[in-house]
Design a protein around this motif. Structure first.
Motif, PDB file in Angstrom:
ATOM      1  N   ALA A   1      -5.273  -5.961   9.093  1.00 54.00           N
ATOM      2  CA  ALA A   1      -5.922  -4.651   9.117  1.00 54.00           C
ATOM      3  C   ALA A   1      -5.327  -3.780   8.019  1.00 54.00           C
ATOM      4  CB  ALA A   1      -5.735  -3.989  10.482  1.00 54.00           C
ATOM      5  N   PHE A   2      -6.189  -3.026   7.337  1.00 53.89           N
ATOM      6  CA  PHE A   2      -5.757  -2.186   6.228  1.00 53.89           C
ATOM      7  C   PHE A   2      -6.205  -0.754   6.484  1.00 53.89           C
ATOM      8  CE2 PHE A   2      -6.703  -6.420   4.652  1.00 53.89           C
ATOM      9  CZ  PHE A   2      -5.546  -6.761   3.973  1.00 53.89           C
ATOM     10  N   SER A   3      -5.272   0.178   6.427  1.00 56.60           N
ATOM     11  CA  SER A   3      -5.610   1.589   6.524  1.00 56.60           C
ATOM     12  C   SER A   3      -6.341   2.020   5.253  1.00 56.60           C
ATOM     13  CB  SER A   3      -4.335   2.418   6.704  1.00 56.60           C
ATOM     14  OG  SER A   3      -4.583   3.775   6.444  1.00 56.60           O
ATOM     15  N   HIS A   4      -7.459   2.732   5.413  1.00 59.69           N
ATOM     16  CA  HIS A   4      -8.206   3.129   4.219  1.00 59.69           C
ATOM     17  C   HIS A   4      -7.440   4.181   3.407  1.00 59.69           C
ATOM     18  CE1 HIS A   4      -9.424   6.534   6.754  1.00 59.69           C
ATOM     19  NE2 HIS A   4      -9.842   7.132   5.664  1.00 59.69           N
ATOM     20  N   GLU A   5      -6.586   4.999   4.089  1.00 59.30           N
ATOM     21  CA  GLU A   5      -5.769   5.952   3.327  1.00 59.30           C
ATOM     22  C   GLU A   5      -4.791   5.225   2.406  1.00 59.30           C
ATOM     23  OE1 GLU A   5      -6.629   8.181   7.240  1.00 59.30           O
ATOM     24  OE2 GLU A   5      -5.926   6.180   6.700  1.00 59.30           O
TER      25      GLU A   5
ATOM     26  N   MET B   1       0.824  -1.208   0.000  1.00 50.75           N
ATOM     27  CA  MET B   1       0.000   0.000   0.000  1.00 50.75           C
ATOM     28  C   MET B   1       0.866   1.268   0.000  1.00 50.75           C
ATOM     29  SD  MET B   1      -3.071  -1.239   0.023  1.00 50.75           S
ATOM     30  CE  MET B   1      -2.854  -2.913  -0.521  1.00 50.75           C
ATOM     31  N   VAL B   2       1.896   1.278   0.873  1.00 53.07           N
ATOM     32  CA  VAL B   2       2.803   2.435   0.920  1.00 53.07           C
ATOM     33  C   VAL B   2       3.527   2.587  -0.415  1.00 53.07           C
ATOM     34  CG1 VAL B   2       4.894   3.348   1.989  1.00 53.07           C
ATOM     35  CG2 VAL B   2       3.123   2.344   3.414  1.00 53.07           C
ATOM     36  N   GLY B   3       3.894   1.460  -1.007  1.00 56.48           N
ATOM     37  CA  GLY B   3       4.571   1.495  -2.298  1.00 56.48           C
ATOM     38  C   GLY B   3       3.729   2.122  -3.384  1.00 56.48           C
ATOM     39  N   GLY B   4       2.400   2.097  -3.211  1.00 51.30           N
ATOM     40  CA  GLY B   4       1.543   2.760  -4.195  1.00 51.30           C
ATOM     41  C   GLY B   4       1.808   4.252  -4.282  1.00 51.30           C
ATOM     42  N   VAL B   5       2.078   4.892  -3.125  1.00 50.67           N
ATOM     43  CA  VAL B   5       2.408   6.322  -3.125  1.00 50.67           C
ATOM     44  C   VAL B   5       3.745   6.553  -3.818  1.00 50.67           C
ATOM     45  CG1 VAL B   5       2.863   8.330  -1.663  1.00 50.67           C
ATOM     46  CG2 VAL B   5       1.099   6.687  -1.001  1.00 50.67           C
ATOM     47  N   TYR B   6       4.751   5.731  -3.479  1.00 48.50           N
ATOM     48  CA  TYR B   6       6.057   5.879  -4.125  1.00 48.50           C
ATOM     49  C   TYR B   6       5.934   5.689  -5.640  1.00 48.50           C
ATOM     50  CZ  TYR B   6       7.773   5.131   0.664  1.00 48.50           C
ATOM     51  OH  TYR B   6       8.002   5.224   2.019  1.00 48.50           O
ATOM     52  N   ALA B   7       5.126   4.715  -6.042  1.00 48.16           N
ATOM     53  CA  ALA B   7       4.950   4.443  -7.468  1.00 48.16           C
ATOM     54  C   ALA B   7       4.306   5.626  -8.173  1.00 48.16           C
ATOM     55  CB  ALA B   7       4.096   3.182  -7.651  1.00 48.16           C
TER      56      ALA B   7
ATOM     57  N   TRP C   1      -6.649   3.738  -0.527  1.00 49.52           N
ATOM     58  CA  TRP C   1      -6.891   4.788  -1.510  1.00 49.52           C
ATOM     59  C   TRP C   1      -5.625   5.069  -2.332  1.00 49.52           C
ATOM     60  CZ3 TRP C   1     -10.812   7.273  -3.685  1.00 49.52           C
ATOM     61  CH2 TRP C   1     -12.067   7.233  -3.077  1.00 49.52           C
ATOM     62  N   ALA C   2      -4.496   5.159  -1.649  1.00 44.84           N
ATOM     63  CA  ALA C   2      -3.235   5.447  -2.335  1.00 44.84           C
ATOM     64  C   ALA C   2      -2.915   4.362  -3.362  1.00 44.84           C
ATOM     65  CB  ALA C   2      -2.100   5.571  -1.323  1.00 44.84           C
ATOM     66  N   PHE C   3      -3.070   3.114  -2.958  1.00 49.64           N
ATOM     67  CA  PHE C   3      -2.794   2.010  -3.875  1.00 49.64           C
ATOM     68  C   PHE C   3      -3.774   2.025  -5.047  1.00 49.64           C
ATOM     69  CE2 PHE C   3      -3.396  -2.404  -5.245  1.00 49.64           C
ATOM     70  CZ  PHE C   3      -2.092  -2.741  -5.573  1.00 49.64           C
TER      71      PHE C   3
ATOM     72  N   GLN D   1     -11.511  14.886   6.827  1.00 47.61           N
ATOM     73  CA  GLN D   1     -11.112  13.595   6.270  1.00 47.61           C
ATOM     74  C   GLN D   1     -11.461  13.596   4.789  1.00 47.61           C
ATOM     75  OE1 GLN D   1     -12.907  10.236   8.162  1.00 47.61           O
ATOM     76  NE2 GLN D   1     -11.869   8.736   6.897  1.00 47.61           N
ATOM     77  N   ILE D   2     -10.471  13.826   3.943  1.00 46.65           N
ATOM     78  CA  ILE D   2     -10.767  13.971   2.519  1.00 46.65           C
ATOM     79  C   ILE D   2     -10.895  12.629   1.815  1.00 46.65           C
ATOM     80  CG2 ILE D   2      -9.580  16.194   2.459  1.00 46.65           C
ATOM     81  CD1 ILE D   2      -7.336  14.812   0.920  1.00 46.65           C
ATOM     82  N   LEU D   3     -10.396  11.570   2.435  1.00 45.49           N
ATOM     83  CA  LEU D   3     -10.521  10.243   1.836  1.00 45.49           C
ATOM     84  C   LEU D   3     -11.565   9.460   2.630  1.00 45.49           C
ATOM     85  CD1 LEU D   3      -6.742   9.403   1.263  1.00 45.49           C
ATOM     86  CD2 LEU D   3      -8.371  10.361  -0.375  1.00 45.49           C
TER      87      LEU D   3
END
Length: 293
Positions: free
Chosen positions: A138-142, A14-20, A145-147, A125-127
């Motif tokens: 558990a998955f953070s919804h932010e 999920m974090v990698g989605g932002v980097y990508a 969204w990023a992914f 909360q924009i997302l």
């Protein structure tokens, strides 16, 4: 142990989605202009601040603030290319690279003047959504969204490059500026369009980062800089490589932080960068160029 590994793996994805997403903007500019954009961190922050200002200062709803922020980012991309980069066409490539460094410092100074040096949280909360649980994971919804956004942008850009006339012109320009000009393509328009799209992608990254971590001139660019190892890992000229590189860097960073030490997570992307430059400098999907001297 397996569930812990799976949790770190999914979080890293999920974090990698932002980097990508941020890496995509770097690759787009490099493919078309052969310029490595060192102002990407500031573009990310500027796009996030534009959205924050529309919400906090102009009191616009989120569903209007996000698209307006992206329009502003596109305009900023065109403006930066027109005023700072276009006059350097025909000059040594180092001049253009130094110009992106100068732009980085200029944008940082402008943002300090308008928004200050403190980290700013989005006022709402924009997302939409809540954390998601699947079994013991558990998955953070932010992060979800990023992914999701990074995958949608990747698909949209793939269709754009392959199916639209402008996309084909951009691909031709990336292969050779001279040949593109000889076939009647306006290379300067292509350069401006590329910077506009790259600024749009950076703004999306800034909104996603800001929604989760807040926006700060000191902290947010450090998140954006982790896209550099992703770009090198995937290959400077590969859009698909930017996506895969970003996801892999995110996964390795989270696994290192989870199983070794959280402090190691911060330097893991740069360890990856160093190893790739030593053993495979063209990246996983980059082109290895051989020049006769």
């Amino acid at each position: 142990m397996f569930l812990l590994f799976l949790q770190f793996l999914v979080n890293g994805l999920m974090v990698g989605g932002v980097y990508a997403l941020i890496a995509l903007g770097i690759v787009l500019i490099y493919k078309s202009t052969r310029v490595f954009n060192f102002a990407v961190g500031e573009l990310v922050v500027l796009g996030g601040f534009a959205c924050w200002s529309l919400i906090a200062w102009c009191h616009l709803p989120v569903y209007l603030s996000i698209p307006l922020a992206m329009v502003i980012a596109i305009g900023m991309g065109f403006l930066m290319e027109r005023l700072a980069l276009r006059p350097l066409i025909g000059q040594p490539i180092l001049a253009a690279i130094m110009a992106t460094l100068a732009l980085s410092l200029l944008l940082r100074g402008i943002m300090l003047f308008f928004w200050g040096a403190s980290t700013i949280a989005f006022p709402t909360q924009i997302l939409p959504g809540e954390p998601v649980s699947v079994g013991h994971l558990a998955f953070s919804h932010e992060l979800l969204w990023a992914f999701g956004v990074s995958m949608v942008v990747f698909i949209a850009l793939t269709v754009f490059f392959r199916k639209t006339k402008m996309g084909l012109f951009m691909r031709a320009t990336a292969e050779s500026h001279q040949i593109a000009q000889a076939t009647g393509i306006n290379v300067r328009v292509i350069f401006g369009t590329t910077w506009g799209i790259a600024a749009l992608v950076a703004a999306l990254g800034g909104i996603l980062v800001g929604a989760r971590l807040g926006l700060g001139i000191g902290s947010t660019p450090l998140v954006a800089f982790k896209a550099f190892p992703a770009v090198i890992f995937g290959g400077l000229e590969s859009v698909a490589g930017a996506i895969i590189g970003g996801l892999l860097v995110g996964i390795l960073e989270n696994l290192a932080g989870g199983f070794i030490d959280p402090k190691i997570a911060e330097i893991t992307p740069y360890i990856i960068l160093l190893l790739v430059l030593i053993f495979k400098p063209e990246g996983l999907f980059g082109l290895k160029r051989i020049e006769r001297i």
